[in-house]
Design a protein around this motif. Sequence first.
Motif, PDB file in Angstrom:
ATOM      1  N   SER A 119      -7.771  -1.515  -7.419  1.00 34.33           N
ATOM      2  CA  SER A 119      -8.616  -0.436  -7.943  1.00 34.33           C
ATOM      3  C   SER A 119      -9.749  -0.115  -6.967  1.00 34.33           C
ATOM      4  O   SER A 119     -10.124   1.056  -6.795  1.00 34.33           O
ATOM      5  N   PHE A 120     -10.293  -1.133  -6.312  1.00 33.96           N
ATOM      6  CA  PHE A 120     -11.332  -0.923  -5.305  1.00 33.96           C
ATOM      7  C   PHE A 120     -10.787  -0.149  -4.101  1.00 33.96           C
ATOM      8  O   PHE A 120     -11.462   0.723  -3.535  1.00 33.96           O
ATOM      9  N   LEU A 121      -9.549  -0.465  -3.705  1.00 31.10           N
ATOM     10  CA  LEU A 121      -8.977   0.149  -2.503  1.00 31.10           C
ATOM     11  C   LEU A 121      -8.477   1.575  -2.732  1.00 31.10           C
ATOM     12  O   LEU A 121      -8.390   2.356  -1.778  1.00 31.10           O
ATOM     13  N   LYS A 122      -8.173   1.905  -3.949  1.00 26.35           N
ATOM     14  CA  LYS A 122      -7.552   3.207  -4.241  1.00 26.35           C
ATOM     15  C   LYS A 122      -8.310   4.400  -3.650  1.00 26.35           C
ATOM     16  O   LYS A 122      -7.689   5.287  -3.049  1.00 26.35           O
ATOM     17  N   PRO A 123      -9.639   4.459  -3.748  1.00 22.51           N
ATOM     18  CA  PRO A 123     -10.356   5.619  -3.176  1.00 22.51           C
ATOM     19  C   PRO A 123     -10.284   5.691  -1.651  1.00 22.51           C
ATOM     20  O   PRO A 123     -10.572   6.743  -1.072  1.00 22.51           O
ATOM     21  N   TYR A 124      -9.913   4.582  -1.008  1.00 21.67           N
ATOM     22  CA  TYR A 124      -9.849   4.566   0.447  1.00 21.67           C
ATOM     23  C   TYR A 124      -8.465   4.942   0.989  1.00 21.67           C
ATOM     24  O   TYR A 124      -8.272   4.968   2.209  1.00 21.67           O
ATOM     25  N   LEU A 125      -7.523   5.208   0.101  1.00 18.58           N
ATOM     26  CA  LEU A 125      -6.202   5.642   0.532  1.00 18.58           C
ATOM     27  C   LEU A 125      -6.214   7.136   0.823  1.00 18.58           C
ATOM     28  O   LEU A 125      -6.694   7.931   0.014  1.00 18.58           O
ATOM     29  N   GLY A 126      -5.665   7.511   1.973  1.00 16.77           N
ATOM     30  CA  GLY A 126      -5.537   8.925   2.287  1.00 16.77           C
ATOM     31  C   GLY A 126      -4.573   9.605   1.326  1.00 16.77           C
ATOM     32  O   GLY A 126      -3.928   8.963   0.496  1.00 16.77           O
ATOM     33  N   GLU A 127      -4.468  10.910   1.439  1.00 19.06           N
ATOM     34  CA  GLU A 127      -3.634  11.690   0.520  1.00 19.06           C
ATOM     35  C   GLU A 127      -2.196  11.191   0.477  1.00 19.06           C
ATOM     36  O   GLU A 127      -1.557  11.187  -0.570  1.00 19.06           O
ATOM     37  N   THR A 128      -1.682  10.766   1.608  1.00 20.72           N
ATOM     38  CA  THR A 128      -0.331  10.208   1.663  1.00 20.72           C
ATOM     39  C   THR A 128      -0.376   8.724   2.037  1.00 20.72           C
ATOM     40  O   THR A 128       0.610   8.166   2.521  1.00 20.72           O
ATOM     41  N   GLY A 129      -1.542   8.095   1.819  1.00 15.96           N
ATOM     42  CA  GLY A 129      -1.725   6.706   2.224  1.00 15.96           C
ATOM     43  C   GLY A 129      -0.875   5.735   1.427  1.00 15.96           C
ATOM     44  O   GLY A 129      -0.529   5.975   0.261  1.00 15.96           O
ATOM     45  N   LEU A 130      -0.558   4.614   2.054  1.00 16.57           N
ATOM     46  CA  LEU A 130       0.294   3.592   1.446  1.00 16.57           C
ATOM     47  C   LEU A 130      -0.417   2.244   1.446  1.00 16.57           C
ATOM     48  O   LEU A 130      -1.161   1.930   2.380  1.00 16.57           O
ATOM     49  N   ILE A 131      -0.161   1.460   0.403  1.00  9.57           N
ATOM     50  CA  ILE A 131      -0.526   0.049   0.421  1.00  9.57           C
ATOM     51  C   ILE A 131       0.747  -0.743   0.674  1.00  9.57           C
ATOM     52  O   ILE A 131       1.750  -0.586  -0.039  1.00  9.57           O
ATOM     53  N   CYS A 132       0.705  -1.586   1.704  1.00  5.68           N
ATOM     54  CA  CYS A 132       1.810  -2.502   1.979  1.00  5.68           C
ATOM     55  C   CYS A 132       1.334  -3.898   1.612  1.00  5.68           C
ATOM     56  O   CYS A 132       0.427  -4.434   2.238  1.00  5.68           O
ATOM     57  N   THR A 133       1.930  -4.491   0.586  1.00  8.64           N
ATOM     58  CA  THR A 133       1.523  -5.824   0.162  1.00  8.64           C
ATOM     59  C   THR A 133       2.334  -6.879   0.900  1.00  8.64           C
ATOM     60  O   THR A 133       3.563  -6.849   0.904  1.00  8.64           O
ATOM     61  N   LEU A 134       1.614  -7.791   1.535  1.00  6.91           N
ATOM     62  CA  LEU A 134       2.248  -8.928   2.213  1.00  6.91           C
ATOM     63  C   LEU A 134       1.959 -10.212   1.445  1.00  6.91           C
ATOM     64  O   LEU A 134       1.875 -11.290   2.020  1.00  6.91           O
TER      65      LEU A 134
END
Length: 338
Positions: free
Chosen positions: A85-100
Motif C-alpha cells: 500500500s505504501f509503494l502503490k503511489p510510487y508506481l508509474g502508470e504502467t509500473g510493475l511490482i516484481c516480488t522476489l
Amino acid sequence: MRIAIYGAGSLGTILGAYLTKAGLNCELINRNQAHVEALRTQGARVTGTVELTVPVKALLPQEMSGEYDVIFLMTKQLHNPEVVSFLKPYLGETGLICTLQNGIPEPAIAELIGKDRVVGCTVAWGATLLAPGVSQLTSEADSLTFGMGTMEGVGSQGLKLVKGILEHMCPVEVEDNFMGVRWSKLLINAAFSGLGTVIGGTFGDVSEDPRARRVAQYLIKECIDVGHAAGVTFAPVQGKDIVRLLYFKKGGVKRWLSYRIIPIAMKKHRLLKPSMLQDIEHGKPCEVDAINGVVCQFGRQHGVPTPFNDMVVRVIQEMERGEGAPRKDNLDRFQTLF
C-alpha cells in the motif's frame, strides 16, 4: 527507466550492485539507516563467490519520490499489506511490482494493486548480509538463476522488461507453470531453510548431516504430497525433475536414492545460510509462516498430514518467543515422527 529495489538487504544489495554496474538507473531502498549510509559512502560490496564493489544510489523509504517503472519487492512477507500500500503511489502508470519473496505472495499482492501489475520471481541463489553495505554471495557464480512468471493480465512487454533487467545479473527462465516454480522453491526452502534454522546451520549442514538429511527427506515428501493434493505440477529446478529425484512413497530404494542425492543436489548452495536463521539471530520475527507454514496450511485444507513441517513451525516459533535456540539438539524432537 527508473528501478527500485525495496528491501535491499542481503539479496537486494547484490542485485542492486549488478544492475547499477550494468548502467541501469537503480535505487536501493532500505529502512536500516546504517546499511543505507554504508551503501552511500562505501558502495555495495559483494563478497563470497564473487568479489566486487559498486557505487550505488541508496535511500530510506521516506526519501522516495516520483514514480518507478519497476519495483523489485524484497522485504519479508510479514508486512506486505502495509508495504505494498505504501509503494502503490510510487508506481508509474504502467509500473510493475516484481516480488522476489519466498512462499506464494503473488495472489495477495494482486488483490492490492491488480493482477496486471504483479510479476513473480524465484531466486535460485543465496546471500548473507555480513555488515552494513556488505553482502556475501553464498551460491556458486555459475549456478545463479531466476525463475519468472506473472499473474493473469501482465502483457508480454511487461514480462520482457522485467526479464531484461534481471538478465543483467544472471539467466532468467520464464515459466508457463509459475505456480509450479513457486512450489518447487517452497519445497527447497521448507526443507533446507526451515530445518537449517532449526539446527542453526547452512543448507550444507542440513544436507550433509545424516540425521538432518533424514528429516529433510520427510519435509520434502510432505511438500510434494500437499502440492499434488492441491493440483500442483512441480516445475524442474535448474533443469532437474526434483519430484522424480527426491520423492518416495514409503521406504525402499526410492527413499535410499533421495537420501544419497540430497548432498549432490545442494552442493553448489551448501554455504547458503537461511534468511530465517539470520532473522532469529538478530532477534527479528521470521517468515516461517510463509514457508513451512504454507505447507501446513495447504495440508489442512486438503487433508494431508504434515507432522514434520508442523514441528519446524513449532520449534521456530518457540525461538521467536525466546523459548529456544537454533541448535542440532532440536533434531531429537523429530525422532518420534518417523
